[in-house]
Scaffold this motif. Structure first.
Motif, PDB file in Angstrom:
ATOM      1  N   ASN A  58      31.734  50.540  28.606  1.00 23.12           N
ATOM      2  CA  ASN A  58      32.798  49.592  28.267  1.00 23.12           C
ATOM      3  C   ASN A  58      34.086  50.314  27.903  1.00 23.12           C
ATOM      4  N   THR A  59      33.981  51.435  27.222  1.00 23.46           N
ATOM      5  CA  THR A  59      35.165  52.233  26.891  1.00 23.46           C
ATOM      6  C   THR A  59      35.783  52.808  28.157  1.00 23.46           C
ATOM      7  N   SER A  62      37.787  50.153  29.972  1.00 26.03           N
ATOM      8  CA  SER A  62      39.029  49.751  29.296  1.00 26.03           C
ATOM      9  C   SER A  62      39.939  50.935  28.975  1.00 26.03           C
ATOM     10  N   ARG A  63      39.696  52.077  29.586  1.00 27.22           N
ATOM     11  CA  ARG A  63      40.485  53.284  29.291  1.00 27.22           C
ATOM     12  C   ARG A  63      41.941  53.095  29.691  1.00 27.22           C
ATOM     13  N   TYR A  75      36.064  61.543  30.831  1.00 23.77           N
ATOM     14  CA  TYR A  75      35.642  60.177  31.160  1.00 23.77           C
ATOM     15  C   TYR A  75      34.736  60.166  32.385  1.00 23.77           C
TER      16      TYR A  75
END
Length: 195
Positions: A58-59, A62-63, A75
């Motif tokens: 999820n991170t 939404s980066r 990432y």
């Protein structure tokens, strides 16, 4: 919250509700179709792993779009490893709970080929029947959410990948969702049978 997040939460909620009602750990085994502490704890650990890796996914989704190349690599490597960890957790859950599944379906998502080429064996990709070769990743493609790169020393002479990371994640999430549904229905059925 995604469908995958909702399923994980629903399964954990059923298990938690049963755990609240018992003082004896052995009374919890039935809910996940096991008969010993080791298997039960492996299943619970696998659910924690799924929750943690969902946070990472999820991170990633939404980066921010403006990141240094170093951050992009973190990432990129992180998301590929998170998905691999989810795959391994699913193997544990499905096997220990005695659920039938097609191993090939869990292994055949393209994201695992990408992981093996760029994030697991980038400098020494190959296998028992393949000549060893290497892959180089295009860091500029990462800026637009793509995984692009090539191998100039592949046994065929040249091999490349060019794909969108979000498409890889969507394909995996579809497979993950399907298998989590198997687990959800089994846990739900076990719970209903016991009450």
């Amino acid at each position: 919250m995604s469908k995958v997040d909702n399923l994980i939460e629903s399964i954990r909620e059923i298990i938690s509700d049963v755990a609240i009602e018992t003082d004896n750990d052995e009374d919890l085994y039935f809910i996940v179709s096991v008969n010993n502490s080791g298997d039960y704890n492996s299943i619970i650990d696998s659910f924690y792993l799924l929750e943690d890796t969902q946070l990472a996914k999820n991170t990633f989704v939404s980066r921010q779009t403006s990141q240094s190349f170093g951050e992009l690599y973190l990432y990129f490597y992180g998301i590929l490893n998170a998905v691999y960890m989810q795959q391994q957790a699913m193997f544990v859950l499905l096997r220990k709970m005695g659920l039938e599944f097609k191993l090939k379906e869990l292994r055949s998502c393209k994201i695992f080929e990408i992981r093996n080429s760029f994030a697991a064996h980038g400098a020494n990709r190959g296998g028992r029947d393949e000549k060893e070769h290497s892959f180089i990743l295009d860091r500029h493609a990462l800026q637009s959410g793509k995984i692009s790169g090539y191998s100039a020393n592949h046994e065929s002479g040249f091999a490349s990948h060019d794909t969108d990371i979000s498409e890889l994640l969507a394909e995996w999430d579809e497979v993950l969702d399907k298998h989590l549904n198997y687990i959800f229905h089994k846990v739900q059925m076990n719970n209903e049978t016991a009450t």
